[in-house]
Design an enzyme around this catalytic site. Sequence first.
Site, short mmCIF file in Angstrom:
data_model
loop_
_atom_site.label_atom_id
_atom_site.label_comp_id
_atom_site.label_asym_id
_atom_site.label_seq_id
_atom_site.Cartn_x
_atom_site.Cartn_y
_atom_site.Cartn_z
N CYS A 60 -2.55 -11.21 -7.18
CA CYS A 60 -3.00 -9.85 -6.86
C CYS A 60 -3.23 -9.76 -5.34
O CYS A 60 -3.59 -10.73 -4.71
CB CYS A 60 -4.29 -9.57 -7.61
N CYS A 114 -7.90 -9.52 -3.02
CA CYS A 114 -8.74 -10.46 -2.26
C CYS A 114 -7.85 -11.47 -1.56
O CYS A 114 -6.78 -11.79 -2.04
CB CYS A 114 -9.65 -11.24 -3.20
N CYS A 129 -14.57 -1.94 12.02
CA CYS A 129 -14.01 -2.72 10.90
C CYS A 129 -12.83 -3.55 11.38
O CYS A 129 -12.08 -4.09 10.57
CB CYS A 129 -13.59 -1.78 9.77
#
Length: 458
Positions: free
Chosen positions: A83, A86, A412
């Site tokens: 996936c 993460c 960020c």
Amino acid sequence: MKQKPPANKGDIIELEITGFAHDGAGVGKYEGFTVFVPQTVPGEKVRTRLTVVKKTYGKASCLEILKTHPHRTEPQCPVYEICGGCQIQHISYEAQLEHKRQQVMDHFTRIGGMEVPVHPVLGMNDPWRYRNKAQVPFGVQKGKVAAGFYAPGTHQIVNMDACLIQHELNDQVIRKVKQLAQRLKTPIYDEQKHRGILRHVMVRTGYSTGECMIVLVTNGRKLPYRQKWIEELRREFPQLKSLMQNIHHRRSNVVLGPENQVLWGREVVYDRIGDVTFAISPHSFFQINPVQTRVLYDQVAKYAALTGGETVIDAYCGIGTIALYLARHAKRVYGVEIVPAAIKDAKRNAEINRMDHVTFEAGAAEEIMPRWYQEGIRPDVVVVDPPRKGCDPLLLDTVASMQPGRIVYVSCNSSTLARDAKYLAELGYRVREVQPVDMFPQTGHVECVMLMTNVKNK
Ligand code: SAH
């Protein structure tokens, strides 16, 4: 002339991993050539296969770990390796925090050309199940409805039953929507053919209020068995306060289309950070880790050091979160944000919290701020919280002309943070300190708060 890369796609090479890239991949050098290898740990020695070879860098997949680093840990999620959600579950949490801090320091040295105090990253006690928002695409796999994130660099859905960084309720909603789509035979959107109906589901859960918003993103206005959808979701989720349909009939990678319709309930959900309440609508940006948002905003408040008499500007204010968080300790606050719907929410949020000394304006910060400057607004503190690409130089010029005593920069992306810090340093501001806050455990993202002060003042 640039040298040719020392290896070709498909070649098997051994590497020493020495660094950590912004997306969480390990970085190594092969005969001076930079190679990114996902799911490795700095300090490891690995055997890899080159999958991408560009002029200045390559990417490789790890075949074998020849020397394992003690920071490596067993990923908890069963789909972690396939996936794209993460990137660093294979690194122990303490080490994740240390790598993130190191990355911020490297950016300041390399891009900012300065050594600055970077504090240890403020991490979470429990770095799982922290996300208040999920947006998940649908697909069909072996005749069944599938939902999950895309595998890295593809549009292939990795079907999942649970996402360990999501709020439990968001997971339950995704499972239920998947089931309902299967049972009600809702045509699933096919992005190749641009046909079908259900594209994505977006879920938001208010951490403090427990309220839930579900947005069904559909290709066009039609939603067969509309009433059934409403009944079933209401029955299953008493926390549901807002059920929306988002109409999105264009070919696009953007998740939400322009138009929202209420299927049932309100058009917003509420959440609280500290004792400030926020209304959040489908299009609005709201920090996704509510526990750490509190930590982040408290850090902003600490660096702003307000005593009650100050004028504050919050540039890139979203739905006014930082502006309203600080407004309790300021005389006057101005917020600017480019998304008009977010400004609508921000104004509503000022009313909900009975703060009439706060003004919000929709527009680009680099256009509104120069006008404020001309109108004679002279803030004591300017907070900026731009998207990943950082601030427009025109905005930084204007901030410097306003001569605030303090600039608090929330970022960020520490590479654009370091670049902008360098630019502001040339305009008479000095970096005092940088506090990273871990808003996104298990992923490569790092959030920072930086304090700069006016050299003339101190
Ligand atoms: N401070 C807010 C939002 C930060 S995210 C919070 O903590 O919740 C960055 C925000 O900048 C987004 O809401 C985005 O829409 C906005 N934005 C992007 N470009 C902008 C620009 N040029 N001028 C003003 N706002 C902008």
